[in-house]
Design a protein around this motif. Sequence first.
Motif, PDB file in Angstrom:
ATOM      1  N   GLN A   1     -17.478  10.054  -1.286  1.00 20.22           N
ATOM      2  CA  GLN A   1     -16.086   9.954  -0.876  1.00 20.22           C
ATOM      3  C   GLN A   1     -15.930   8.812   0.124  1.00 20.22           C
ATOM      4  N   PRO A   2     -14.977   7.930  -0.094  1.00 25.75           N
ATOM      5  CA  PRO A   2     -14.733   6.873   0.905  1.00 25.75           C
ATOM      6  C   PRO A   2     -14.514   7.490   2.282  1.00 25.75           C
ATOM      7  N   LYS A   3     -15.109   6.872   3.275  1.00 24.92           N
ATOM      8  CA  LYS A   3     -15.054   7.411   4.627  1.00 24.92           C
ATOM      9  C   LYS A   3     -13.622   7.610   5.108  1.00 24.92           C
ATOM     10  N   GLU A   4     -12.737   6.686   4.685  1.00 23.92           N
ATOM     11  CA  GLU A   4     -11.346   6.773   5.142  1.00 23.92           C
ATOM     12  C   GLU A   4     -10.616   7.992   4.593  1.00 23.92           C
ATOM     13  N   ASN A   5     -11.154   8.610   3.537  1.00 24.75           N
ATOM     14  CA  ASN A   5     -10.531   9.810   2.978  1.00 24.75           C
ATOM     15  C   ASN A   5     -10.840  11.055   3.795  1.00 24.75           C
ATOM     16  N   LEU A   6     -11.897  10.973   4.599  1.00 27.83           N
ATOM     17  CA  LEU A   6     -12.336  12.129   5.369  1.00 27.83           C
ATOM     18  C   LEU A   6     -11.787  12.079   6.782  1.00 27.83           C
ATOM     19  N   LEU A   7     -11.518  13.251   7.329  1.00 25.97           N
ATOM     20  CA  LEU A   7     -11.207  13.322   8.750  1.00 25.97           C
ATOM     21  C   LEU A   7     -12.468  12.999   9.539  1.00 25.97           C
ATOM     22  N   SER A   8     -12.352  12.143  10.525  1.00 28.13           N
ATOM     23  CA  SER A   8     -13.485  11.833  11.387  1.00 28.13           C
ATOM     24  C   SER A   8     -13.799  13.055  12.245  1.00 28.13           C
ATOM     25  N   PHE A   9     -14.958  13.042  12.880  1.00 24.23           N
ATOM     26  CA  PHE A   9     -15.295  14.151  13.775  1.00 24.23           C
ATOM     27  C   PHE A   9     -14.264  14.264  14.906  1.00 24.23           C
ATOM     28  N   GLU A  10     -13.801  13.127  15.402  1.00 26.05           N
ATOM     29  CA  GLU A  10     -12.799  13.160  16.469  1.00 26.05           C
ATOM     30  C   GLU A  10     -11.497  13.803  15.969  1.00 26.05           C
ATOM     31  N   GLU A  11     -11.115  13.475  14.740  1.00 28.26           N
ATOM     32  CA  GLU A  11      -9.894  14.058  14.172  1.00 28.26           C
ATOM     33  C   GLU A  11     -10.081  15.543  13.889  1.00 28.26           C
ATOM     34  N   LEU A  12     -11.224  15.902  13.336  1.00 32.73           N
ATOM     35  CA  LEU A  12     -11.514  17.318  13.118  1.00 32.73           C
ATOM     36  C   LEU A  12     -11.472  18.083  14.437  1.00 32.73           C
ATOM     37  N   PHE A  13     -12.077  17.502  15.455  1.00 34.63           N
ATOM     38  CA  PHE A  13     -12.149  18.183  16.743  1.00 34.63           C
ATOM     39  C   PHE A  13     -10.775  18.353  17.377  1.00 34.63           C
ATOM     40  N   LEU A  14      -9.895  17.389  17.156  1.00 34.20           N
ATOM     41  CA  LEU A  14      -8.531  17.502  17.671  1.00 34.20           C
ATOM     42  C   LEU A  14      -7.858  18.761  17.121  1.00 34.20           C
ATOM     43  N   PHE A  15      -8.037  19.006  15.830  1.00 37.45           N
ATOM     44  CA  PHE A  15      -7.471  20.219  15.231  1.00 37.45           C
ATOM     45  C   PHE A  15      -8.253  21.457  15.659  1.00 37.45           C
ATOM     46  N   ILE A  16      -9.576  21.349  15.714  1.00 38.13           N
ATOM     47  CA  ILE A  16     -10.401  22.503  16.087  1.00 38.13           C
ATOM     48  C   ILE A  16     -10.033  23.008  17.473  1.00 38.13           C
TER      49      ILE A  16
END
Length: 320
Positions: free
Chosen positions: A37-52
């Motif tokens: 999967q292209p990296k840009e399609n995935l939420l980064s760890f920073e983005e995931l953590f913002l939601f977490i």
Amino acid sequence: MLIDQFGRKIDYLRISVTQRCNFRCLYCMPKIPFNHQPKENLLSFEELFLFIKAAIDEGIEKIRITGGEPLLRKDLSVLIKMISDYKKDLDLAITTNGFLLKDFAKDLKNAGLKRLNVSLDTLDEKKAKQLAQKDVLSSVLAGIEEALNVGLKVKLNTVALKNLNDDELIALLEFAKAKNIQIRFIEFMENTHAYGKLQGLKRDEIIQILSQKYDVKLIKKAEKAPVSLYSANGYEFGIIDPHSHEFCDSCNRIRLSAEGHLIPCLYFDEALSIKEAIRKGDVKAAVEILQEVLRNKPEKNKWSVIDNETSLRAFYQTGG
């Protein structure tokens, strides 16, 4: 506090950090090409953590990292540490196929991981290769040993399949017992991506096989897990039975995919995306989407033998 429309408290978030997997298990994704999967399609760890962080603040008490195979996501221990540092007493776990675990167990433990589940469907090298379509068993067993050595709590997941590992259920139980860890036998969950000739064992069939050697007695259904706990001459093991609607009565979970889709049920095909909101830094909007997904969470799953329905969503997308 997060409450769905049926009054169930939702305090468990499962996060798939990647769709990629280094196995091609017959019951999951045997014909899916190895892709990236292209990296840009995935939420980064920073983005995931913002939601977490927001989800924890809203009442999430348990987080499980899944995949695909989560250890294929580079620097996963970085995300584990982010989460652990934010809430030390969070129930934080990983589900893995164990193939890479020997190399990463210590880093994961040091980052704050408390426990993990490892898939182990057979103790036979040839069967393992048949099931995973890859020579995997020695690496998985080494990963289990290393996880125990570094002090991680380990459970085993075994999908019970007719004519594949039904003759090994007792041996697998005894393997887990010897390691002083719990094994959970899982009914095969029908999905359109699995090998079409597979047949799973139902709960009563699993019990019947184990009863050939052990006195099997029901202990209880776990209060916050879709598992019934049993005793085999004093050893506690579990059976996960998604074909029963009792599976859903105490459901306390919601899922987030690597691409930012919030999914209300493992079987449910509807989902809403938080990607745009999170990438704008709009946590409030992401939480509103979370609340809407909870309003759409179904009362029961669709794994009804009578209805004969099969999930269209691949489990590697939702983390099982």
